[in-house]
Design an enzyme around this catalytic site. Structure first.
Site, mmCIF file in Angstrom:
data_model
loop_
_atom_site.group_PDB
_atom_site.id
_atom_site.type_symbol
_atom_site.label_atom_id
_atom_site.label_comp_id
_atom_site.label_asym_id
_atom_site.label_seq_id
_atom_site.Cartn_x
_atom_site.Cartn_y
_atom_site.Cartn_z
ATOM 1 N N ASN A 148 0.870 -1.172 0.000
ATOM 2 C CA ASN A 148 0.000 0.000 0.000
ATOM 3 C C ASN A 148 0.907 1.222 0.000
ATOM 4 O OD1 ASN A 148 -2.858 -1.166 0.445
ATOM 5 N ND2 ASN A 148 -1.585 -2.224 1.962
ATOM 6 N N GLU A 149 1.118 1.750 -1.198
ATOM 7 C CA GLU A 149 2.061 2.850 -1.378
ATOM 8 C C GLU A 149 1.434 4.172 -0.952
ATOM 9 O OE1 GLU A 149 4.993 1.981 -1.947
ATOM 10 O OE2 GLU A 149 5.262 0.720 -3.716
ATOM 11 N N SER A 150 2.242 5.233 -0.919
ATOM 12 C CA SER A 150 1.747 6.576 -0.613
ATOM 13 C C SER A 150 0.511 6.857 -1.453
ATOM 14 C CB SER A 150 2.798 7.630 -0.958
ATOM 15 O OG SER A 150 3.941 7.428 -0.189
ATOM 16 N N SER A 152 -2.440 5.488 -0.785
ATOM 17 C CA SER A 152 -3.445 4.437 -0.540
ATOM 18 C C SER A 152 -4.475 4.935 0.471
ATOM 19 C CB SER A 152 -2.777 3.177 0.025
ATOM 20 O OG SER A 152 -1.940 2.586 -0.935
ATOM 21 N N THR A 167 10.128 2.118 -4.282
ATOM 22 C CA THR A 167 9.984 0.705 -3.922
ATOM 23 C C THR A 167 10.709 -0.167 -4.942
ATOM 24 O OG1 THR A 167 7.850 1.145 -2.894
ATOM 25 C CG2 THR A 167 8.286 -1.143 -3.547
#
Ligand code: F6R
Length: 248
Positions: A148-150, A152, A167
């Site tokens: 869950n990246e920035s 999300s 990432t």
């Protein structure tokens, strides 16, 4: 967020392994299953090594344990040296007495049009197992949990995501360079992570210190998905002194 600072990651991992062992045994004594949410990456390696040791030397059994891994690269063959299936087998599952049917890892081999259905089913399987008793997390340098990246959302579901450039850079060391590094992954959503009864996040080293300080001490923001954990009822951040060094 409760923070626990240890001298080094080995001692921290031993302490976390003791907590997991205690939970597994408590559930065994009640004839219940123990549902663990598991992470991959470098952070939980020493934890898994200690769990293997507890199995070999202290007869800790995993027969009542059901696991759900957070994520898998997509596309990814299970037998690839880069797969999280392979990682989990090598680090943990091949060395303990967990039943194969109790292991769940997002499937990196699906056709694109099968992914949405798979993700719904993955969440249903977690529900059917009674929810996650204890979720183990690492944290990305950008604050991601799972993948869950920035950006999300706090109620995000299990889904296919695009990996952040940062990432992919971090992963590229394993993939012989950026151009061989996957661009997408299937990840458990923030919502199911937040539903876990208990969460333990592991972070080691100076490189995690800035994001740990942000996640713990700055406001809740979807730019730093780990900050959502501020709203969780039972969450512990287990840190070595380097990762804790920017906490005030
Ligand atoms: C892995 C995962 C990721 C990692 C994070 C930290 O399953 O969900 O969120 O936990 O990228 O990775 P390491 O531990 O390698 O620094």
């Amino acid at each position: 967020i409760n923070t626990h600072v240890f001298d080094n990651s080995a001692n921290a991992s031993k302490a976390v392994a003791q907590q997991i062992a205690a939970l597994i045994k408590e559930k065994q004594s009640q004839n219940k299953t123990c549902v663990l949410g598991l992470a991959t990456g470098s952070s939980p390696k020493s934890l898994y090594a200690e769990l293997v040791r507890l199995h070999r030397e202290e007869q800790l059994s995993f027969k009542n344990v059901i696991t759900f891994n957070l994520d898998e690269y997509y596309p990814m063959k299970a037998e690839s040296i880069h797969s999280y299936v392979r990682f989990m087998n090598e680090q943990l599952f091949d060395h303990i007495d967990i039943l194969k049917v109790n292991i769940h890892i997002p499937d990196g081999t699906l056709a694109k049009n099968e992914i949405a259905g798979f993700c719904t089913q993955y969440e249903d399987q977690i529900e059917k197992a009674g929810g996650i008793d204890l979720q183990i997390l690492g944290i990305g340098g950008n604050g991601h949990i799972g993948f869950n990246e920035s950006g999300s959302l706090q109620n995000s579901k299990t889904r296919l995501v695009a990996l952040d450039h940062s990432t992919r850079i971090a992963a590229s060391k394993e993939f012989e360079g950026l151009k061989h590094t996957p661009r997408t992954a299937i990840t458990l959503g923030v919502h199911k992570i937040m539903e876990a009864k208990r969460v333990i996040l592991l972070a080691w080293g100076e490189s995690k210190s800035a994001i740990i300080a942000k996640a713990v001490e700055e406001g809740l923001t979807n730019l730093v998905p780990a900050s959502f954990l501020q709203e969780h009822q039972h969450v512990d951040f287990v840190l070595d002194k380097e990762a804790a060094s920017k906490l005030t």
